[in-house]
Enzyme design. Structure first.
Site, PDB file in Angstrom:
ATOM      1  N   HIS A 471      49.902  37.703  44.631  1.00 48.60           N
ATOM      2  CA  HIS A 471      48.544  37.818  44.826  1.00 48.60           C
ATOM      3  C   HIS A 471      47.680  38.690  43.873  1.00 48.60           C
ATOM      4  CE1 HIS A 471      44.728  37.835  47.563  1.00 48.60           C
ATOM      5  NE2 HIS A 471      44.780  39.211  46.874  1.00 48.60           N
ATOM      6  N   GLU A 472      48.352  40.078  43.786  1.00 45.31           N
ATOM      7  CA  GLU A 472      47.593  40.824  42.950  1.00 45.31           C
ATOM      8  C   GLU A 472      48.163  40.552  41.426  1.00 45.31           C
ATOM      9  OE1 GLU A 472      45.666  42.891  44.114  1.00 45.31           O
ATOM     10  OE2 GLU A 472      46.154  42.989  46.054  1.00 45.31           O
ATOM     11  N   HIS A 475      45.019  38.209  40.407  1.00 44.14           N
ATOM     12  CA  HIS A 475      43.899  38.862  39.891  1.00 44.14           C
ATOM     13  C   HIS A 475      44.090  39.615  38.505  1.00 44.14           C
ATOM     14  CE1 HIS A 475      41.899  38.911  43.770  1.00 44.14           C
ATOM     15  NE2 HIS A 475      42.641  39.662  44.346  1.00 44.14           N
ATOM     16  N   HIS A 478      43.681  36.771  35.898  1.00 46.20           N
ATOM     17  CA  HIS A 478      42.382  36.443  36.049  1.00 46.20           C
ATOM     18  C   HIS A 478      41.644  37.203  35.019  1.00 46.20           C
ATOM     19  CE1 HIS A 478      38.794  35.183  38.561  1.00 46.20           C
ATOM     20  NE2 HIS A 478      38.680  34.539  37.520  1.00 46.20           N
TER      21      HIS A 478
END
Ligand SMILES: [Zn+2]
Length: 678
Positions: A471-472, A475, A478
């Site tokens: 998940h992290e 980020h 991104h």
């Protein structure tokens, strides 16, 4: 209408990248003195840059010397403050962390005054009414111009001087309170003591990692790596209750007071600006647009999740009664031990056994392999001294050229930020140096708190932690693969109900058989996760999804209620009542101060928590494209990279989603993922 056929950032990809040397990372060694000197320098530079903008004659105004210059004002010092922020969350030195808190408080207090400048507003207005009509702007420039103007209106520049002064005061007060809330939460410490007799059910490895006192008792703190496994594995009801009760007090009365004050100030701010409430003010800039849309979204989801949960609860209740041999025993808020036992029984998955297949180094290796393949980049380890030996740094290479950087700080330490997050400290954007344009390499830190390696065992991640890491990392990707032109549209600087999508989508990778085999390796036998275990995990994934959606909904409703004037009495009472209404089967602890420990509400997720569920709808829908083509398919990876990762928010978020999908998004895949529909 933006062109939805072509990803928006093609131009910047041709620019040479502005990369860094060790000197650019020398901030990791800053002393409290260095840090305390920052606000003044940053504020001076901002003022100086503003002066230039204000002094530009009307006829010479351009997008670059007015709108872009405004965004870039403060320049390198802004960036230095971001670096300091990193140290505030991670430094091993308390005086450094304290200095950062002090500096950021000082800066945010002053910058409000500096930003509230009538003449700057005038400069933007002058450009809009004058040369903007003649200058041919690209879509991302138009977007920045629109947002800048909107920003001034939202600051109250269309109002009287008195009202604007009130808003200014309000913002300053809120920024102080936000910092105070975080500090209070970071410093809130509590624990329970557990005798060896009371450790029944707890894995040996877990106990080994706990601190012990001279009487041989184990210390279980409120930090997640301690409290999470304890609540799901400890057989002792009384001890679980003791810990759950203490957890529900996290943040204490002080946290609650700060949050209540924040809520009132936000309402006041919205009122002065002429909005019905804070949520209306916030949401006009989000994908959802209005509180009504958000409530409708939440209500719809609630109506789908509640019937699921009813069935789930009946199972839980019956299981607990069977185990304890009492037909009347209720299932209680600290009984996740029983749900974990039921999960093991139904699916034969034991979280602690699965953990043995996920030594950190193997997971990292697999994670890197997956995203290097899918996104067509390479990660290369760097050798620069950082703030702690645990921290690793990497360069990201595209076709052999360094384009960005990321750091990983993944193990707990005293005083370190206690959750997982990604934090960008160098924002990717176009910059000019000696008249030439470059793309400034972005750099981002990922923070988590996984179990530290022990003498004879490596750091072993639970499957949930593997999911958190992915998940992290979403980020991080991104932010480090961004090619957006402007800082405010770069990386994860996007609408808050969109920003979790690129991270949530990556969570799907850790449920795929092929990927699971890439990231697993039993720490003793060296085996990859066996098929049978993977299949059981996949089945177990849908266990209690009704419950987890309802829990997310409880938080979302609390947040929305807080920001639409629906909280009449005490905040914690309202929170408890919401839980009773949404999950009536399990009343929470009698004395809970729950929102006091709910950090999201203080820093940025106000009227935004629903965004987790909202963006998951998009994430699941978009994931179906990878399912069709393959989770390591380069072609779909490239499309994803161009439409989503590189684009940032240089185009309306909904258009980016449509661009990637080639159609309108829908919620079918999301509902399927929680077990509703086919
Ligand atoms: Zn996230």
């Amino acid at each position: 209408m933006p062109n939805t056929k072509k990803p928006p950032t093609a131009l910047t990809k041709k620019l040479p990248v502005l990369t860094y040397t060790a000197k650019d990372f020398s901030w990791v060694k800053w002393t409290p003195k260095d840090i305390l000197a920052l606000p003044k320098k940053a504020l001076e530079k901002a003022k100086q840059d503003h002066r230039v903008i204000k002094n530009t004659p009307k006829e010479k105004r351009t997008f670059e010397n007015t709108i872009l210059a405004l965004e870039e004002a403060g320049g390198p010092y802004d960036e230095q403050l971001s670096c300091a922020h990193i140290l505030g969350n991670t430094s091993i030195n308390k005086s450094v962390r304290d200095a950062v808190h002090k500096a950021s408080e000082e800066y945010s207090k002053e910058i409000v005054d500096i930003a509230y400048d009538e003449e700057l507003y005038g400069a933007v207005k002058e450009y809009i009414e004058g040369n903007a009509k003649k200058e041919k702007l690209a879509d991302d420039q138009k977007r920045l111009l629109k947002d800048t103007w909107k920003g001034y209106l939202r600051m109250g520049f269309a109002l009287s001087h008195n009202k604007r002064e009130l808003i200014k005061k309000n913002l300053k007060e809120r920024s102080k309170l936000g910092i105070a809330f975080d500090k209070n939460l970071n410093e809130y410490k509590d624990h329970i003591w557990v005798s060896p007799r009371e450790t029944e059910g707890l894995p040996e490895l877990y106990c080994k990692g706990l601190t012990r006192d001279t009487k041989g008792r184990y210390k279980v703190t409120l930090e997640y790596p301690d409290s999470g496994p304890f609540l799901t594995n400890a057989k002792n009801d009384a001890k679980r209750k003791e810990l759950a009760d203490k957890l529900s007090l996290k943040g204490g009365k002080k946290g609650l007071e700060i949050l209540t004050k924040l809520m009132k100030l936000r309402a006041e701010h919205a009122r002065i600006l002429g909005y019905d409430n804070h949520a209306t003010y916030v949401l006009e800039e989000r994908m959802a647009k209005t509180p009504d849309t958000v409530y409708a979204f939440l209500n719809d989801l609630k109506s789908k999740a509640q019937p699921l949960w009813k069935k789930e609860f009946a199972l839980l209740q019956e299981f607990k009664r069977d185990v304890v041999g009492n037909k009347k025993t209720p299932y209680l808020y600290y009984d996740s031990y029983y749900s974990n036992e039921l999960r093991k029984k139904l699916f034969n998955v034991d979280g602690q056994k699965i953990r043995e297949y996920f030594p950190f180094e193997q997971v990292k290796k697999g994670l890197f392999e997956v995203y290097q393949t899918l996104l067509g980049v390479m990660f290369r380890k760097m050798n620069i001294p950082l703030w702690h030996p645990d921290v690793e740094s990497y360069e990201v290479l595209d076709k052999g050229v360094v384009i960005s950087y990321f750091f990983m700080d993944l193990f707990p330490r005293e005083g370190k930020y206690g959750h997982a997050c990604a934090d960008c400290f160098f924002t990717g954007r176009v910059v000019k140096k000696e008249g030439k344009e470059y793309y400034k390499a972005p750099a981002t830190l990922i923070i988590a708190n996984f179990a530290k390696p022990q003498k004879d065992t490596p750091s072993l991640l639970t499957h949930g932690e593997v999911e958190t890491l992915f998940h992290e990392f979403g980020h991080v990707m991104h932010s480090v693969l961004t090619k957006a032109r402007f800082a405010s549209q770069s990386g994860y600087n996007a609408s808050w109900d969109y920003v979790e999508m690129p991270s949530q989508i990556l969570e799907n990778w850790v449920w795929d058989k092929k990927i699971l085999k890439m990231i697993s390796k039993h720490f003793k036998t060296g085996e990859v996760l066996p098929d049978q275990l993977i299949e059981s995990m996949q089945k177990a994934k849908k266990f209690l999804t009704g419950y987890s959606v309802l829990r997310q909904l409880t938080f979302s409703y609390l947040d929305m209620d807080m920001h639409t004037h629906k909280v009449k009495g005490r905040l914690n009472t309202h929170a408890s009542e919401l839980t009773k209404k949404i999950i009536p089967q399990i009343p929470g602890p009698a004395k809970s101060l729950h929102p006091a420990g709910f950090g999201h509400l203080a820093h940025g997720y106000d009227a935004g928590y629903y965004g987790y569920l909202w963006s998951e709808v998009y994430a699941e829908d978009m994931f179906t494209e990878f399912e069709k083509k393959g989770l390591l398919n380069k072609e779909i990876g490239k499309k994803y990279r161009e439409w989503i990762l590189e684009a940032g928010s240089s185009m309306d978020e909904i258009d980016l989603v449509k661009g990637f999908l080639g159609r309108k998004p829908n919620n079918k895949a999301f509902l399927r993922s929680i077990g509703v529909g086919k």
